[in-house]
Design an enzyme around this catalytic site. Sequence first.
Site, PDB file in Angstrom:
ATOM      1  N   CYS A 184       0.809  -1.224   0.000  1.00 16.83           N
ATOM      2  CA  CYS A 184       0.000   0.000   0.000  1.00 16.83           C
ATOM      3  C   CYS A 184       0.842   1.273   0.000  1.00 16.83           C
ATOM      4  CB  CYS A 184      -0.948   0.013   1.190  1.00 16.83           C
ATOM      5  SG  CYS A 184      -0.177  -0.460   2.748  1.00 16.83           S
TER       6      CYS A 184
ATOM      7  N   HIS B 154      -2.799   6.373   4.270  1.00 18.46           N
ATOM      8  CA  HIS B 154      -1.406   6.612   4.608  1.00 18.46           C
ATOM      9  C   HIS B 154      -1.000   7.985   4.067  1.00 18.46           C
ATOM     10  CE1 HIS B 154      -1.308   2.543   5.797  1.00 18.46           C
ATOM     11  NE2 HIS B 154      -0.780   1.981   4.725  1.00 18.46           N
TER      12      HIS B 154
END
Lengths: 350, 350
Positions: free
Chosen positions: B132, B252
Amino acid sequence: MTMKLKYNIAVVGATGAVGQKIVKILEERNFPINNLKLLSSKRSAGTKIQFKDTELVVEEATNDSFHDIDIALFSAGGSVSKRFAPEAVKRGAVVVDNTSAFRMDEEVPLVVPEVNEDDLKAHQGIIANPNCSTIQMVAALKPIQDAFGLSRVIVSTYQAVSGAGTQAVEELKTQAQQILANEEPEATILPVKSGKNHYPIAFNALPQIDLFQENGYTFEEMKMINETKKIMHAPDLSVAATCVRLPFFTSHAESVYVEVEQKGLTTEELWKVLEHAEGIILQDDPATQTYPTPLSASGKNDVFVGRVRKDLDHENGFHMWVVSDNLLKGAAWNTVQIAERLIEKNLLLK
Amino acid sequence: MTMKLKYNIAVVGATGAVGQKIVKILEERNFPINNLKLLSSKRSAGTKIQFKDTELVVEEATNDSFHDIDIALFSAGGSVSKRFAPEAVKRGAVVVDNTSAFRMDEEVPLVVPEVNEDDLKAHQGIIANPNCSTIQMVAALKPIQDAFGLSRVIVSTYQAVSGAGTQAVEELKTQAQQILANEEPEATILPVKSGKNHYPIAFNALPQIDLFQENGYTFEEMKMINETKKIMHAPDLSVAATCVRLPFFTSHAESVYVEVEQKGLTTEELWKVLEHAEGIILQDDPATQTYPTPLSASGKNDVFVGRVRKDLDHENGFHMWVVSDNLLKGAAWNTVQIAERLIEKNLLLK
């Protein structure tokens, strides 16, 4: 000037987050105090604060408050420092100022005792305490600079809300409760109280600390860049900073990349230097998952370093993780430490 | 092989955080599905999941589950992928694998469609979905590499707990409630469930994601370093990473430093390239405090970029702040996107 045994101390901004910590540290350190005067704005005057066995009443700061004061510790915002610090000096006090008001003045020493305590000698009444995120970083950089030479620093910060004051701490608590209860979080303080927009900090990250400058950097980032060069006497050191506010209460963490001048340096050699550096505690053992975190560093005066490792592509590059209590080494403790060194070195005005 | 109009799709790990998002995206995208098979471990088999008007029952994955499947989307952990992905391929399915099991295999394309979709052509049955934190970074780096050349990347991450699974999300909630109630937070999951030590993540920051390697880097950091070089076809690109887990649920964020090859590049030129890049949304205006945050990016498929600014000491250096939903572009959306491109490019096995 003769060396006294006890000193008259004033704490300006005594009811604030940092001011309260200063009073607590003066007590813990058994600072040689003759008379302790707690000062604040008119609004907070009258507040009672315990110091050892005595309950002290906070007074409104006026020019005359500084009559007979030896050391005045300021932590009440830049405008208060600008107004009262010169008045305190005029009356014979040495000022240790925790705001950004005088930090970049050429005549004002900007001091982290472990890094540049000799700069205290040149003071002309005012000594500036650096920005919290700068202090902990230069404490870790200085032993590296001394041992191996330092050419470059790139830092990304992970900063606690207490750096933005007690209202920001309350805002984080309230928003966290709101989000956990599936309510909309209300934002009125962060990222910058005086800014136009406010965003939730709870369960979020805000890449803005302090206002923006024309060049796209925030003032916090520019403080880290400029103050680091000044404190380390390294105008040519390359320093870059990205400052981010995060949802924890206390202690700033920093992901710091450095390039040293010495070739072929190993992580072990870097460890050894950090291990013996003043004010630094090395907490670095991947095998036992040992590294500092904001929670583990909170309430402690030291600067903690972990995750030290060599860059895999750059021979002279190293990464590390630097954590310290932003209200202690980042503010109150560094301030009291400066006051202690002023006494030790006989550098008071009267 | 003739192009079909509708496809038999299997989702392996359908009850997990990413699996559920994959099912939701297949629905939202109106993916051309003939038959949708939801698979899981024995423990989760029997779970009912809504897809459009139908309630589907999750089945236990076996080798035979993949009979007649055209595309199998795996998101159930590396060991499940290692066991079943080759079986699925044997039965004629193309596997898009969301785990780290095959990412660094030379024969397995590691694909972010905006960056290297041509690599899909060389697949031999399995395509790996990158980590990710890597995906969102390379999405922002690729247009810069193409336009100006790229020589160096240093990233510090700010990663959400959902990257560590639903138990980590629950742990953050529980710990936050405990700390707000002045109770001791209990830590049993983070930083790494299988690790010896667990530390609180609520109101904290943990500089460890995944286990440590011998060289002092975590696997997450090595994934970012190695995967970036592979995806960008840039084995000589210098990449360094520090990965940090933070107390927010989704998305994130990354503080990314890049050095470009072109001399004299301005921030405005960099903005222009990012503004027109596929999959990127530029949110960058200091004057209006405009920048992406984990909260603002959550639930969206794009990669958001802000805080773009030139390094003040290095002519070719730039800093930026890259944010994206780790469960969407960082996982489920990139996976479905790969499946869509496989169909468009006629790259299925049967």
